[in-house]
Each structure stands twice: as structure tokens, then as C-alpha cells.
Design a protein around this motif. Structure first.
Motif, PDB file in Angstrom:
ATOM      1  N   ALA A  19     -50.539 -12.032 125.105  1.00 19.11           N
ATOM      2  CA  ALA A  19     -49.039 -12.207 125.445  1.00 19.11           C
ATOM      3  C   ALA A  19     -48.550 -10.859 125.764  1.00 19.11           C
ATOM      4  O   ALA A  19     -49.247  -9.895 125.668  1.00 19.11           O
ATOM      5  CB  ALA A  19     -48.288 -12.778 124.272  1.00 19.11           C
ATOM      6  N   THR A  20     -47.328 -10.936 125.849  1.00 18.55           N
ATOM      7  CA  THR A  20     -46.600  -9.359 126.190  1.00 18.55           C
ATOM      8  C   THR A  20     -46.574  -8.732 125.170  1.00 18.55           C
ATOM      9  O   THR A  20     -46.102  -9.239 124.031  1.00 18.55           O
ATOM     10  CB  THR A  20     -45.178  -9.613 126.831  1.00 18.55           C
ATOM     11  N   PRO A  21     -46.856  -7.444 125.003  1.00 17.45           N
ATOM     12  CA  PRO A  21     -47.100  -6.644 123.946  1.00 17.45           C
ATOM     13  C   PRO A  21     -45.663  -6.569 123.212  1.00 17.45           C
ATOM     14  O   PRO A  21     -44.438  -6.474 124.231  1.00 17.45           O
ATOM     15  CB  PRO A  21     -47.408  -5.167 124.476  1.00 17.45           C
ATOM     16  N   LEU A 122     -67.800   5.208 112.987  1.00 12.94           N
ATOM     17  CA  LEU A 122     -66.538   5.597 112.681  1.00 12.94           C
ATOM     18  C   LEU A 122     -65.942   4.681 111.682  1.00 12.94           C
ATOM     19  O   LEU A 122     -66.123   3.625 111.476  1.00 12.94           O
ATOM     20  CB  LEU A 122     -65.742   5.417 114.015  1.00 12.94           C
ATOM     21  N   ASN A 123     -64.926   5.367 110.860  1.00 13.84           N
ATOM     22  CA  ASN A 123     -64.096   4.738 110.040  1.00 13.84           C
ATOM     23  C   ASN A 123     -62.725   4.019 110.584  1.00 13.84           C
ATOM     24  O   ASN A 123     -61.976   3.706 109.549  1.00 13.84           O
ATOM     25  CB  ASN A 123     -64.148   5.530 108.728  1.00 13.84           C
ATOM     26  N   TYR A 124     -62.711   3.799 111.818  1.00 12.56           N
ATOM     27  CA  TYR A 124     -61.446   3.380 112.206  1.00 12.56           C
ATOM     28  C   TYR A 124     -61.726   2.141 113.303  1.00 12.56           C
ATOM     29  O   TYR A 124     -62.803   2.295 114.069  1.00 12.56           O
ATOM     30  CB  TYR A 124     -60.586   4.306 113.056  1.00 12.56           C
ATOM     31  N   ASN A 125     -61.100   1.210 113.543  1.00 14.48           N
ATOM     32  CA  ASN A 125     -61.163  -0.020 114.275  1.00 14.48           C
ATOM     33  C   ASN A 125     -60.218  -0.150 115.032  1.00 14.48           C
ATOM     34  O   ASN A 125     -58.987  -0.357 114.808  1.00 14.48           O
ATOM     35  CB  ASN A 125     -61.551  -1.303 113.341  1.00 14.48           C
ATOM     36  N   PRO A 126     -60.297  -0.017 116.439  1.00 15.39           N
ATOM     37  CA  PRO A 126     -59.165  -0.250 117.518  1.00 15.39           C
ATOM     38  C   PRO A 126     -58.539  -1.522 117.436  1.00 15.39           C
ATOM     39  O   PRO A 126     -57.446  -1.686 117.754  1.00 15.39           O
ATOM     40  CB  PRO A 126     -59.935   0.383 118.762  1.00 15.39           C
ATOM     41  N   LEU A 127     -59.324  -2.605 116.933  1.00 16.49           N
ATOM     42  CA  LEU A 127     -58.896  -3.785 116.985  1.00 16.49           C
ATOM     43  C   LEU A 127     -57.770  -3.910 115.867  1.00 16.49           C
ATOM     44  O   LEU A 127     -56.840  -4.712 115.960  1.00 16.49           O
ATOM     45  CB  LEU A 127     -59.804  -4.984 116.587  1.00 16.49           C
ATOM     46  N   GLU A 128     -57.799  -3.196 114.910  1.00 18.24           N
ATOM     47  CA  GLU A 128     -56.998  -3.137 113.545  1.00 18.24           C
ATOM     48  C   GLU A 128     -55.747  -2.383 113.996  1.00 18.24           C
ATOM     49  O   GLU A 128     -54.541  -2.627 113.718  1.00 18.24           O
ATOM     50  CB  GLU A 128     -57.567  -2.736 112.559  1.00 18.24           C
ATOM     51  N   LEU A 129     -56.005  -1.259 114.965  1.00 17.67           N
ATOM     52  CA  LEU A 129     -54.756  -0.425 115.298  1.00 17.67           C
ATOM     53  C   LEU A 129     -53.878  -1.368 116.332  1.00 17.67           C
ATOM     54  O   LEU A 129     -52.762  -1.045 116.115  1.00 17.67           O
ATOM     55  CB  LEU A 129     -55.452   0.635 116.090  1.00 17.67           C
ATOM     56  N   VAL A 130     -54.501  -1.974 116.963  1.00 15.94           N
ATOM     57  CA  VAL A 130     -53.557  -2.822 118.102  1.00 15.94           C
ATOM     58  C   VAL A 130     -53.010  -3.911 117.358  1.00 15.94           C
ATOM     59  O   VAL A 130     -51.750  -4.610 118.150  1.00 15.94           O
ATOM     60  CB  VAL A 130     -54.413  -3.265 119.322  1.00 15.94           C
ATOM     61  N   ASP A 131     -53.575  -4.402 116.451  1.00 13.76           N
ATOM     62  CA  ASP A 131     -52.894  -5.313 115.389  1.00 13.76           C
ATOM     63  C   ASP A 131     -52.388  -6.631 116.278  1.00 13.76           C
ATOM     64  O   ASP A 131     -51.195  -7.050 116.269  1.00 13.76           O
ATOM     65  CB  ASP A 131     -51.653  -4.810 114.699  1.00 13.76           C
ATOM     66  N   GLY A 132     -53.499  -7.074 117.108  1.00 13.63           N
ATOM     67  CA  GLY A 132     -53.017  -8.417 117.736  1.00 13.63           C
ATOM     68  C   GLY A 132     -52.351  -8.330 119.151  1.00 13.63           C
ATOM     69  O   GLY A 132     -52.081  -9.384 119.765  1.00 13.63           O
TER      70      GLY A 132
END
Length: 405
Positions: A19-21, A122-132
Motif C-alpha cells: 500500500a502507499t507508505p 547482524l542484530n538488526y532486521n530491515p523488515l522490523e525497521l520498515v514496520d509493514g
């Protein structure tokens, strides 16, 4: 190792947008001195076509950003950007995450992003950062990294005697752009990479190299920190307009890959329908994304051309055009063959009947036996004509046509 004075890293992921961010519209706004990288300022720098892809317009934006900072272990996220050129469900696009390594050297972080062996996780996940906001696609991300040195200068990454003639700045360019170290890929001392012709000399103070999966930028003189206005502006330009040139190249690669996939499955569909769809998709790609000149200013053009060269985009684009032209020619030839076959069958069926009717008209008789004789002769002639090689070829072509449908 000598402490670096400045470092910046942008990780570019291919993504799909359900969808639109909902982030704030426009690119990430960076500021140094009197310069702010707003949408208006960037749009004036690029051509109208490039600006339309990179930023859209007020009624139809293509760029969004989230400037909220995040600290995840040794990684500091300073901002995120989303680029979605097409306003449609599940559209393809890009996500760019701006990072800083708080303690370690950037090479270790780049190696982890590239998935090198023994590089650590890495201890970071880009999927969690963009949050859907987007779905990150599988594959290696493209990285844009920038480092400058303190007064002591850049340390040597390759200390072996065979690399003594390799300047430290060139070593860093190669390591940043290739996301590797001596354990991953020992360069050949007789053919040290990057080659001198591959180095983009942005100025005497900083150089860049664009490789297949990464772009490395290195300051060639010591950085005076906050008092160094040049490198402050340089970092701003790199994270804004120079990054945008690379983003357009990644979008071009993404679009060409989709066209190549469509060509691979073209023969599985109806020829006429597929031909029209392919021509429409190529036309849309050419008018929306394909460009090699972005701005009257030279550096973004050079960066885009370097990226295109690494991925052979001009050659791949020409190949797609050639394949579509060949496909169209084959489709037209196939259509002509079917039309000719139908004409042959029609002629073989109707000519004997026409001859029979003309003969009866000339004889002007009402004798039923003569009618029967002419009809039998007509049927015999038709059967004889339909049993010829030309008729069999025509029937075979028509049968294949209806079978494919």
C-alpha cells in the motif's frame, strides 16, 4: 587501526509495497550550512523526467521518508526512505536505510550485509525497521559507503608486501565497494582493483568507485571534522543527489529484470496478446525509467553510467529490444502463414464448385443426370485438390493454429 574521522552508509533494498507508505512525503531532508536537501532543491538539480521518477509531484508522490533515529546495538539508524515509482498495488520499489557504525570499522558491517563467510550476523532486521510499510525482497542489498580519515591518514587494509605499491585510499575504495577484505577476495597484485580507469574522481579531495553491489567513496585528505565544511557538504551530496542517481540505476535494473522475465515466458501465451503487452511494457519502461543523462551537472551522470556498466544495463536493454523485435517478426510471419493457409483451403474448396456452376450455366440443360455427373466430377476434383501436398500443408498449419488456441 587509525580512527576514521567520518563514515556514512546507506543500504538499498529492493522491495514491494502492499500500500502507499504512511511516512512523511518526500526524500530524507539533510542539512549542512545553508544547504537543505528538500524535494524542491533536488528537483531543480535533476531533469524533469528523473525528478518525476525520484520524487513524483504533490498529487502523486513517489518518495517517502522516516527521520526517526534508532539505535540497535552498534548500529545507529539515522533515517529511512521509500521509493515507489508506480502507484499500484504490490508495486516494486526500493527502501534505503541510512546507517552508522557506532564503534567498529565499516568493513565488518559491509561484510555482514554482503553475507560473507565468517562475517557474523547482524542484530538488526530491515523488515522490523520498515514496520509493514514494505516487503523486503530476497537478495543482496546495494550499499553506498563513505569514509574520511583523521590526521594520521587511512590505515592500510592489505599489509602484505605484495600490496605495498597499492595506496591506502585505493585499498579502501576497493574494500568498501566490494564489501570484502583479504580473507574474502585477495586481489591480484599484478592487476590491482579497482583499475585506475574505474575510479571516479569527484574532486582532488574525494574519489568514488562503483562496483556490482556497492559504491565506495573515500576522502583523499585528512578530515578536520566539524570545521571541514567541504566534507560536510560532500556527505550531504552523497546521501542525497548522488544516492538518487544510484537509486535510479537500481530501478532500471529492476525494470529490465522484469522485462527479461516476461520475455522468457512470452511463448507460453497468445502471440498477439503477448506482443501487444510486451510493446506496451517496453514503451512504459523507456519513457519512465530509462535514461543515461540525469542532470547538466556531471557527477550523477557518471555514477549512473558506472552502475549501468557494472550490470551491463545498456546491453541488456538492447537485447530486450532485439528479442521483442524478433518475437514480433515471428508473430507476424505466423499470422501471415495462417492467413495464407486459410486462403489456400478456401480456394481449393470453392474453385471446383465455381467451375461446375459455370459449366452448367454454359450447357443450359435441365437433364438431372447431367447435374449428377457434374456434381460427382466437382466432388472428385475437390477431393483430388485437397489431397495434394499444398492442401495438406495448409490443413496442418490451420490445425496447429486452433490447437495452440
Amino acid at each position: 587501526m587509525t580512527r576514521l574521522a567520518r563514515q556514512a552508509l546507506i543500504v538499498v533494498y529492493e522491495a514491494r509495497f502492499p500500500a502507499t507508505p504512511t511516512w512523511e512525503k518526500g526524500p530524507l531532508v539533510l542539512e549542512h550550512g545553508q544547504v537543505r536537501s528538500t524535494t524542491e532543491a533536488r528537483s531543480e538539480y535533476f531533469s524533469a523526467k528523473a525528478a518525476r521518477v525520484l520524487y513524483g509531484d504533490p498529487s502523486r508522490p513517489t518518495r517517502w521518508h522516516d527521520a526517526s533515529p534508532h539505535v540497535i546495538g552498534d548500529i545507529e539508524v539515522t533515517g529511512m526512505e521509500a521509493l515507489r515509482p508506480a502507484d499500484e498495488p504490490d508495486a516494486c520499489g526500493l527502501v534505503a536505510i541510512h546507517l552508522r557504525h557506532r564503534r567498529g570499522m565499516p568493513i565488518s558491517l559491509l561484510r555482514s550485509l554482503a553475507g560473507r563467510m565468517n562475517a557474523g550476523t547482524l542484530n538488526y532486521n530491515p523488515l522490523e525497521l520498515v514496520d509493514g510499510q514494505a516487503t523486503i525482497q530476497p537478495g543482496r542489498p546495494f550499499t553506498v559507503s563513505f569514509v574520511t580519515s583523521s590526521k594520521q591518514g587511512l590505515p592500510r587494509l592489505y599489509r602484505q608486501p605484495r600490496y605495498w605499491r597499492w595506496p591506502p585510499s585505493q585499498q579502501w575504495l576497493w574494500a568498501l565497494a566490494s564489501r570484502s577484505d583479504i580473507t574474502d577476495y585477495p586481489p591480484d597484485p599484478k592487476n590491482l582493483e579497482p583499475a585506475d580507469s574505474d575510479v571516479i574522481r569527484l574532486s582532488s579531495d574525494w574519489h568514488a568507485v562503483v562496483l556490482r553491489d556497492g559504491m565506495g567513496v573515500v576522502g583523499t585528505r585528512p578530515d578536520r571534522g566539524r570545521d571541514d565544511s567541504f566534507f560536510g557538504y560532500a556527505e550531504l551530496y552523497l546521501r542525497s543527489i548522488y544516492l538518487d542517481a544510484v537509486l535510479l540505476g537500481v530501478l532500471q535494473k529492476q525494470g529490465l529484470t522484469q522485462l527479461e522475465d516476461r520475455m522468457a515466458s512470452a511463448l507460453d501465451s497468445s502471440a498477439s496478446t503477448t506482443m501487444a503487452e510486451l510493446e506496451q511494457e517496453v514503451s512504459s519502461f523507456r519513457h519512465r525509467l530509462w535514461a543515461q543523462h540525469l542532470t547538466p551537472h556531471g557527477t550523477p551522470n557518471r555514477l549512473l553510467i558506472a552502475y549501468q556498466r557494472q550490470h551491463a544495463l545498456p546491453e541488456r536493454y538492447d537485447q530486450v529490444l532485439t528479442e521483442i523485435s524478433d518475437f514480433n517478426r515471428l508473430a507476424r510471419d505466423d499470422e501471415s502463414r495462417h492467413v495464407n493457409s486459410a486462403a489456400v483451403v478456401f480456394t481449393l474448396v470453392t474453385v471446383p464448385a465455381g467451375i461446375a456452376l459455370a459449366l452448367l450455366q454454359v450447357l443450359e440443360t435441365k437433364n438431372p443426370w447431367l447435374f449428377v455427373a457434374v456434381a460427382v466430377a466437382c466432388v472428385g476434383l475437390t477431393v483430388g485438390l485437397l489431397s495434394t501436398r499444398s492442401a495438406r500443408v495448409a490443413f496442418r498449419a490451420l490445425r496447429n493454429r486452433f490447437t495452440l488456441r
